[in-house]
Enzyme design. Structure first.
Site, PDB file in Angstrom:
ATOM      1  N   ARG A  96     -31.153  28.247  37.011  1.00 55.68           N
ATOM      2  CA  ARG A  96     -30.197  29.558  36.934  1.00 55.68           C
ATOM      3  C   ARG A  96     -28.909  29.130  37.791  1.00 55.68           C
ATOM      4  NH1 ARG A  96     -30.550  34.032  33.977  1.00 55.68           N
ATOM      5  NH2 ARG A  96     -29.767  35.220  35.828  1.00 55.68           N
ATOM      6  N   HIS A 114     -30.274  16.938  41.749  1.00 54.01           N
ATOM      7  CA  HIS A 114     -29.709  16.885  40.362  1.00 54.01           C
ATOM      8  C   HIS A 114     -30.165  15.480  39.997  1.00 54.01           C
ATOM      9  CE1 HIS A 114     -27.171  17.662  37.178  1.00 54.01           C
ATOM     10  NE2 HIS A 114     -26.609  16.580  37.321  1.00 54.01           N
TER      11      HIS A 114
END
Length: 207
Positions: A96, A114
């Site tokens: 999100r 990431h």
């Protein structure tokens, strides 16, 4: 005296493989964190069941009833984080985009992992993009979360070679293996406030 364990919350949306790595790391008595709650925006996320089986407090805060009111959903998240006593938050596959409401509330206390060597390839489909770009090194990054997507100060990175003939799945599997090593390592340094974690520089680990 035993190691002080900072209460850390995990936010996830899916299977929770990085969450699993963090949970296992926290089982070490010498690791400076304990998981105080695992929260998901997806009530069916396999990561919630994994955390439940590990004996942890879990909470599903489904974003769908909030429709487009992201801030209201994040207020519910923030309330849950505070009720659990969290002092830091680890995003582990939390799919999100966060609004300034939550990023500002947890500024300097929220980490994300990431699957690329930032600042290259922010956003989605990183492995495909790395192969298409012809880079020779790819990897993962742990960074502080800020208002800009994948733009926060870098706390640590791990790299893998991009091999001839790699598919996105093959490359992604090698990156994921490094993610599971990097995230607990960076969290340890971050909580210990060692110099390596306090500088917004990459500690490049080639795997």
């Amino acid at each position: 005296m035993g190691t002080h364990k900072t209460p850390v919350a995990i936010l996830l949306s899916g299977r929770g493989s990085n969450a699993t790595a963090l949970i296992r790391a926290c089982e070490d008595p010498a690791f400076p964190a304990r998981i105080c709650v695992v929260i998901s925006n997806n009530p069916d996320a396999p990561g919630l069941e994994m955390a439940r089986k590990a004996g942890l407090s879990v909470k599903a805060i489904d974003h769908r009833p909030y429709k487009k009111d992201r801030a209201a959903h994040e207020q519910a998240l923030d309330t849950c984080l505070k009720e659990a006593g969290a002092e830091a938050v680890c995003l582990a596959g939390y799919m999100r985009l966060l609004t300034p409401y939550l990023t500002q509330a947890w500024a300097g206390k929220m980490l994300n992992i990431h699957p690329s060597l930032l600042p290259s390839f922010p956003g989605l489909h990183t492995h495909e993009r790395a192969i298409d770009a012809g880079v020779r090194l790819h990897g993962c990054t742990v960074h502080l979360v800020t208002e800009g997507m994948d733009e926060g100060p870098i706390l640590g990175q791990a790299a893998v070679p991009v091999l001839s003939g790699d598919t996105p799945d093959q490359l992604g599997a090698r990156v994921l293996e490094q993610e599971h090593k990097l995230y607990p390592t960076v969290l340890r340094h971050f909580l210990d406030k060692t110099p390596a974690s306090c500088q917004a520089q990459a500690a490049l680990l080639v795997g």
